[in-house]
Design a protein around this motif. Structure first.
Motif, PDB file in Angstrom:
ATOM      1  N   GLN A 104      95.854  53.320  66.322  1.00 18.09           N
ATOM      2  CA  GLN A 104      95.018  52.167  66.009  1.00 18.09           C
ATOM      3  C   GLN A 104      95.040  51.149  67.149  1.00 18.09           C
ATOM      4  O   GLN A 104      95.992  51.073  67.921  1.00 18.09           O
ATOM      5  CB  GLN A 104      95.494  51.525  64.699  1.00 18.09           C
ATOM      6  CG  GLN A 104      95.197  52.399  63.473  1.00 18.09           C
ATOM      7  CD  GLN A 104      95.773  51.820  62.204  1.00 18.09           C
ATOM      8  OE1 GLN A 104      96.971  51.599  62.093  1.00 18.09           O
ATOM      9  NE2 GLN A 104      94.912  51.565  61.228  1.00 18.09           N
ATOM     10  N   SER A 185      93.055  54.628  54.942  1.00 19.73           N
ATOM     11  CA  SER A 185      92.469  54.892  56.257  1.00 19.73           C
ATOM     12  C   SER A 185      91.262  54.021  56.568  1.00 19.73           C
ATOM     13  O   SER A 185      90.782  53.997  57.692  1.00 19.73           O
ATOM     14  CB  SER A 185      92.081  56.366  56.377  1.00 19.73           C
ATOM     15  OG  SER A 185      91.196  56.734  55.339  1.00 19.73           O
ATOM     16  N   THR A 187      88.040  54.202  55.577  1.00 21.14           N
ATOM     17  CA  THR A 187      86.806  54.906  55.923  1.00 21.14           C
ATOM     18  C   THR A 187      85.573  54.213  55.369  1.00 21.14           C
ATOM     19  O   THR A 187      84.459  54.476  55.812  1.00 21.14           O
ATOM     20  CB  THR A 187      86.849  56.352  55.400  1.00 21.14           C
ATOM     21  OG1 THR A 187      87.094  56.332  53.990  1.00 21.14           O
ATOM     22  CG2 THR A 187      87.971  57.133  56.082  1.00 21.14           C
ATOM     23  N   SER A 515      89.013  60.825  62.517  1.00 21.80           N
ATOM     24  CA  SER A 515      89.852  59.640  62.335  1.00 21.80           C
ATOM     25  C   SER A 515      91.205  59.864  62.995  1.00 21.80           C
ATOM     26  O   SER A 515      91.520  60.951  63.486  1.00 21.80           O
ATOM     27  CB  SER A 515      90.060  59.368  60.840  1.00 21.80           C
ATOM     28  OG  SER A 515      90.934  60.339  60.283  1.00 21.80           O
ATOM     29  N   THR A 521      85.203  61.950  59.138  1.00 23.92           N
ATOM     30  CA  THR A 521      84.743  60.966  58.160  1.00 23.92           C
ATOM     31  C   THR A 521      83.252  60.699  58.354  1.00 23.92           C
ATOM     32  O   THR A 521      82.775  60.578  59.482  1.00 23.92           O
ATOM     33  CB  THR A 521      85.513  59.636  58.280  1.00 23.92           C
ATOM     34  OG1 THR A 521      85.145  58.981  59.487  1.00 23.92           O
ATOM     35  CG2 THR A 521      87.022  59.876  58.280  1.00 23.92           C
ATOM     36  N   MET A 524      82.300  57.598  60.426  1.00 19.99           N
ATOM     37  CA  MET A 524      82.332  57.724  61.880  1.00 19.99           C
ATOM     38  C   MET A 524      81.158  58.546  62.399  1.00 19.99           C
ATOM     39  O   MET A 524      80.613  58.268  63.468  1.00 19.99           O
ATOM     40  CB  MET A 524      83.658  58.356  62.326  1.00 19.99           C
ATOM     41  CG  MET A 524      84.867  57.479  62.049  1.00 19.99           C
ATOM     42  SD  MET A 524      86.433  58.262  62.514  1.00 19.99           S
ATOM     43  CE  MET A 524      86.297  58.204  64.306  1.00 19.99           C
TER      44      MET A 524
END
Length: 545
Positions: A104, A185, A187, A515, A521, A524
């Motif tokens: 991250q 996460s 998403t 991810s 995902t 994304m």
């Protein structure tokens, strides 16, 4: 974060709901197998006794810095011994472990720092910017401990060395005392801190040993191929409960050949993966260059595995696959499909597409929008109750109200159940789109597409359309050297699915975005489509006309 305990009818209410402090798993391993290897990282090995002693020393160091029960400790680190130890040190104090995914960005980690209310940060030397931004965003982080040759804070190993010889008793904890903030996460929005507790996690560990890897003992070994901050961390906590050695690959980048080499060297018996990683392990040439006969359980979670990938894995590895379905909020404990029910060939006895049956001690229902259980084979939302369900989201009453209904946790996943109690996931509720008034579940079409011999990855999502409301867009990745085009894909799908389910456009990319947890995902993929100028679809089609 505790709940009142009422007296049973005719009985006496206990004063507390005291449970075992999770750090006792490490103490047990150290007592029973003090000189056995507990952790491997490259050429370095650490015994259970040494790890327990180091954790005691870190507990003393953290306590000297003012960390007490209930405090949150933010950990930004690559997989390493110190990160693994920090989990047990926090547990032993009664503090809350707040690990981030090391991939991250500084801004993302700063958000987690502020959202968790962390007061101390443990950070790997490679992430000085993360420390700088986190402290700027969250002034409550007054102290930092560095792992490795860090240009910030006090050195982790120096602190351990300074406090060696200290014995730290585990803090008294109750069932609902938090031990871990498991950040989702994110998403579909900002990550939320799911509060995991000592009592809940004790059940989770027991359940994993029961349902995922029965018969596990200290003679087993587990190799780590995912960040310890999330599912892999839970998996390795389970290994500690049975004194199973944890093995970290020496390379920072995922190296398939290296992993198979470790399987052979250490006689690895179980691996926790996600479907994309399993696919990489199976399809790499090195899979047949090493002895992998020790493997009993290749556990995959995070997303269902497409049937074609499942067949390939079974034909390559044998019947060692274990699927479990679950979210971080339920720490994976919703359904399980054990090795015996994974078949490499389709047939009338094979339940193709199932994610398994209810985990031991858990109850799952398919519910409609009003919370009523629906009939077998009818689509609805998967909802779950049982001891593995988390305590709720930290300081987020709106998310808690949305996620719980009549005591059931709402997963946000759509699917159905058959008459024997096997569950089938259609997709995320957010993935479904409506085309011409009909619901379309992308996973059904993705499964069909992956049967095409030229394709290795597929993602389908709904996008706005002026005529039909929404239509599907498919993004595909072809096998190396394979030639395929949009017309061929349309012809391949013709007759296999209803016409309204056919994607309006098919794009071919070198790879799909994933991810930090190795999952594809839709959020994304959508962002990537927009960045490439492929959405809105009607504007893109005007340009090509």
């Amino acid at each position: 974060m505790s709940v009142a305990v009422t007296a049973p009818k005719g009985g006496v209410a206990p004063a507390t709901r005291r449970v075992m402090n999770l750090s006792h798993f490490l103490r047990q391993a150290a007592r029973r197998f003090p000189q056995e290897i507990g952790f491997v990282h490259g050429a370095a090995t650490t015994t259970w006794s040494d790890m327990d002693t180091r954790v005691d020393a870190m507990v003393a160091a953290l306590t000297a810095k003012g960390v007490t029960k209930g405090d949150r400790v933010l950990v930004q680190s690559k997989n390493c011994l110190q990160m693994f130890e920090s989990m047990f040190a926090c547990f032993r104090i009664g503090a809350v472990w707040v690990p981030t995914n090391f991939r991250q960005t500084p801004d993302e980690v700063a958000y987690l720092a502020k959202a968790s209310g962390a007061t101390l940060m443990i950070c790997h030397a490679d992430f000085p910017e993360h420390v700088k931004v986190a402290q700027a965003e969250s002034p409550a982080i007054a102290q930092v401990i560095g792992i490795g040759n860090a240009p910030f804070g006090e050195d982790y190993d120096a602190l351990v060395a300074a406090h060696l010889g200290t014995t730290a008793p585990a803090a008294d904890v109750e069932y609902d005392d938090p031990c871990w903030f498991f950040f989702t996460s994110g998403t579909t929005g900002r990550p939320k801190a799911a509060v995991l507790t000592h009592g809940q996690m004790a059940f989770v560990v027991t359940n994993h040993l029961c349902d995922l890897m029965p018969g596990t003992t200290q003679n087993d070994a587990s190799v780590v191929v995912a960040p310890l901050s999330h599912g892999a961390g839970i998996h390795q906590l389970v290994q500690t409960a049975r004194a199973v050695k944890t093995i970290l690959p020496p390379s920072e980048r995922f190296d398939v050949a290296e992993v198979w080499g470790l399987v052979e060297k250490w006689k690895v018996t179980n691996i926790f993966t996600v479907p994309t990683i399993t696919k990489m392990l199976v399809e790499h040439p090195s899979v047949n260059q090493f002895d992998r006969s020790s493997l009993r359980y290749v556990i995959y979670a995070g997303a269902p595995m497409y049937r074609e990938d499942q067949k390939r894995a079974l034909n390559t590895l044998g019947k060692v696959l274990v699927q479990y379905f679950g979210l971080g909020e339920v720490t994976g404990n919703i359904t399980v499909l054990p090795p015996a029910l994974h078949e490499p060939d389709d047939g009338p006895h094979v339940k193709v597409g199932t994610c398994g049956f209810e985990r031991t001690g858990m109850q799952v229902q398919i519910q409609d929008d009003s919370g009523n259980e629906v009939a077998p084979f009818e689509t609805g939302e998967l909802c779950v109750c049982g001891p593995a369900v988390f305590a709720g989201y930290y300081e987020n009453p709106e998310a808690n109200a949305k996620s719980f209904r009549n005591g059931w946790f709402r997963t946000g996943d759509l699917g159905h159940m058959d008459e024997q109690g096997f569950f089938y996931i259609t997709g995320r509720a957010s993935d479904m789109y409506i085309s011409g008034g009909s619901n379309v579940y992308p996973r059904e079409v993705e499964e069909k597409l992956l049967a095409h011999p030229a394709l290795v990855e597929v993602a389908i999502l709904g996008v706005p359309d002026p005529m039909w409301g929404e239509v599907g867009v498919a993004v595909c990745v072809a096998r190396e050297g394979a030639q395929v085009n949009e017309a061929e894909i349309a012809a391949f799908l013709d007759g296999k699915v209803s016409r309204y389910k056919l994607p309006k456009r098919v794009f071919f990319w070198d790879a799909l975005p994933k991810s930090a947890y190795g999952k594809i995902t839709k959020k994304m993929v959508r962002e990537a489509l927009e960045e490439r100028g492929l959405l809105p679809l009607d504007k893109q089609m005007e340009k090509s006309a």
